[in-house]
Motif scaffolding. Sequence first.
Motif, short mmCIF file in Angstrom:
data_model
loop_
_atom_site.label_atom_id
_atom_site.label_comp_id
_atom_site.label_asym_id
_atom_site.label_seq_id
_atom_site.Cartn_x
_atom_site.Cartn_y
_atom_site.Cartn_z
N MET A 33 0.84 -1.20 0.00
CA MET A 33 0.00 0.00 0.00
C MET A 33 0.87 1.25 0.00
SD MET A 33 -3.41 -0.58 0.21
CE MET A 33 -4.23 0.57 1.31
N ASP A 34 1.98 1.22 0.73
CA ASP A 34 2.94 2.33 0.75
C ASP A 34 4.21 1.84 0.05
OD1 ASP A 34 4.75 4.35 1.29
OD2 ASP A 34 4.22 4.55 3.41
N ARG A 35 4.24 2.04 -1.25
CA ARG A 35 5.34 1.50 -2.06
C ARG A 35 6.68 2.17 -1.72
NH1 ARG A 35 3.88 -0.84 -7.10
NH2 ARG A 35 5.35 0.44 -8.24
N TYR A 36 6.63 3.45 -1.38
CA TYR A 36 7.86 4.16 -1.04
C TYR A 36 8.51 3.55 0.19
CZ TYR A 36 11.01 8.03 0.12
OH TYR A 36 12.12 8.79 0.43
N ALA A 37 7.71 3.29 1.23
CA ALA A 37 8.24 2.68 2.44
C ALA A 37 8.78 1.28 2.16
CB ALA A 37 7.17 2.63 3.52
N MET A 38 8.11 0.52 1.31
CA MET A 38 8.58 -0.82 0.95
C MET A 38 9.92 -0.75 0.23
SD MET A 38 7.31 -4.20 0.68
CE MET A 38 8.81 -4.54 1.60
N ARG A 39 10.03 0.19 -0.71
CA ARG A 39 11.29 0.37 -1.44
C ARG A 39 12.42 0.74 -0.47
NH1 ARG A 39 10.67 1.20 -7.13
NH2 ARG A 39 8.52 1.54 -7.80
N ALA A 40 12.14 1.67 0.43
CA ALA A 40 13.16 2.13 1.37
C ALA A 40 13.66 0.99 2.24
CB ALA A 40 12.61 3.26 2.23
N ALA A 41 12.75 0.17 2.76
CA ALA A 41 13.14 -0.95 3.61
C ALA A 41 14.05 -1.92 2.85
CB ALA A 41 11.90 -1.67 4.12
N ASN A 42 13.69 -2.22 1.61
CA ASN A 42 14.51 -3.13 0.81
C ASN A 42 15.89 -2.55 0.53
OD1 ASN A 42 13.18 -5.63 0.29
ND2 ASN A 42 11.71 -4.56 -1.01
N LEU A 43 15.95 -1.28 0.16
CA LEU A 43 17.24 -0.66 -0.14
C LEU A 43 18.16 -0.66 1.08
CD1 LEU A 43 16.03 2.37 -2.30
CD2 LEU A 43 17.39 0.42 -3.10
N LEU A 44 17.59 -0.46 2.26
CA LEU A 44 18.40 -0.42 3.48
C LEU A 44 19.10 -1.74 3.76
CD1 LEU A 44 16.07 1.65 5.84
CD2 LEU A 44 18.36 2.32 5.07
N VAL A 45 18.48 -2.86 3.39
CA VAL A 45 19.09 -4.17 3.68
C VAL A 45 19.78 -4.77 2.47
CG1 VAL A 45 17.47 -4.63 5.55
CG2 VAL A 45 16.93 -5.43 3.23
N GLY A 46 19.92 -3.98 1.39
CA GLY A 46 20.66 -4.45 0.23
C GLY A 46 19.88 -5.27 -0.76
N ASN A 47 18.56 -5.25 -0.66
CA ASN A 47 17.72 -5.99 -1.61
C ASN A 47 17.39 -5.15 -2.83
OD1 ASN A 47 17.55 -8.10 0.21
ND2 ASN A 47 15.50 -7.56 0.95
N ASP A 48 16.93 -5.82 -3.86
CA ASP A 48 16.27 -5.12 -4.97
C ASP A 48 15.02 -4.45 -4.41
OD1 ASP A 48 15.89 -4.95 -8.13
OD2 ASP A 48 13.95 -5.43 -7.24
N GLU A 49 14.66 -3.29 -4.96
CA GLU A 49 13.49 -2.57 -4.46
C GLU A 49 12.21 -3.39 -4.52
OE1 GLU A 49 13.04 1.22 -6.36
OE2 GLU A 49 15.19 1.64 -6.26
N ALA A 158 23.51 -7.19 0.05
CA ALA A 158 24.77 -6.50 0.35
C ALA A 158 24.55 -5.27 1.23
CB ALA A 158 25.43 -6.08 -0.96
N GLY A 159 23.54 -5.29 2.08
CA GLY A 159 23.29 -4.16 2.95
C GLY A 159 24.31 -4.05 4.08
N ARG A 160 24.24 -2.94 4.80
CA ARG A 160 25.18 -2.72 5.91
C ARG A 160 24.43 -2.22 7.14
NH1 ARG A 160 27.76 1.69 7.64
NH2 ARG A 160 27.34 2.91 5.75
N LYS A 325 25.82 6.02 1.27
CA LYS A 325 26.22 5.61 2.63
C LYS A 325 26.68 4.16 2.70
CE LYS A 325 22.85 8.76 4.74
NZ LYS A 325 21.58 8.82 5.51
N ALA A 326 26.33 3.37 1.65
CA ALA A 326 26.64 1.94 1.70
C ALA A 326 28.13 1.68 1.66
CB ALA A 326 25.95 1.24 0.52
#
Length: 326
Positions: A33-49, A158-160, A325-326
């Motif tokens: 429902m909140d695609r931006y928040a989903m993308r952000a969470a994935n990017l933070l842990v090194g996943n594809d969006e 590959a997240g940090r 930052k990665a």
Amino acid sequence: MAINVLHHGLATTIQDLGRPGYFHLGIPLGGAMDRYAMRAANLLVGNDEGAAGLEAVFLGPKLEFTEDALVAVTGADMPVKVDDVLQPGWTAFRVRAGQTLSFDFLKSGARIYIAVSGGIDVPEALGSRSTYPIGALGGYKGRALAAGDVLPVGQTGAGREGLTVDESLRRRPAAPAALRVLPGLYWDRLTDEAKQTFFADEWKVAPEADRMGYRFRGGRKLSFVDRDQPFGAGSDPSNIVDSCYPYGSIQVPGGTEPIILHRDAVSGGGYFMVGTVISADMDLIGQLQPHTPTRFVEVTMEEALAARAEEGRRLEALRAAIAGKA
């Protein structure tokens, strides 16, 4: 690696960015429902969006990890804990094997997004892992999670640990919420007075608000231009001959309570639509709690396109900030 579901929370489902391309077959877009928040969470842990994570509404789940994992929780303000130790939101943190992830009571917003490095590795259905419960499609056995479920996790990304999203890049609804609307579709069915009151009145999110649609009440009833109902339409003036329902369109059955059709909405039906919420504001709807005061704001096509471009720039800024930052 796997995640054991000790408690399912409330309506916790596996979601990604959805399955476009099947709306003509009656299968909705689905996805977060909140695609931006989903993308952000994935990017933070090194996943594809577009990796699959968890979406939880109002009450978070309790999860046990069988191996070390990098986790991020974004979206609503719902304090997150690892073995009862508070962790920062919108930040990548470590969960060790045998530890549990849990949540305190919701403070603001409505939905959280839990990303795990490697993504939730359930099978794809029509190109997506998103859960569509009404159609028993995707996710974990086509349903919301339940205690005892075991979620497989993919290969670690590959997240940090410690990566975070700055406050300036965390978008939240205003108070009262403001949703921009492009009039059209069946706008001509309303009287001039109804066109004015729809935007002038303050509405509130009704308790009947979910992934299919968000209902609003409290504004004045809309009046319709007199006409003879065409063959195939119902007797109520809000009825039309069946038509397609665009994502984000607003139907008002009986002229009383607007309903914004969201990720799991049906693809068509016999209610007229006053217009469509612009794409840039659709994520905000998923973070509105029941009884939240809301106003609809009329915009032009040019303003809607400008807002979409601004949203694109914000997403690019998020990607650049995390990559830097990665």
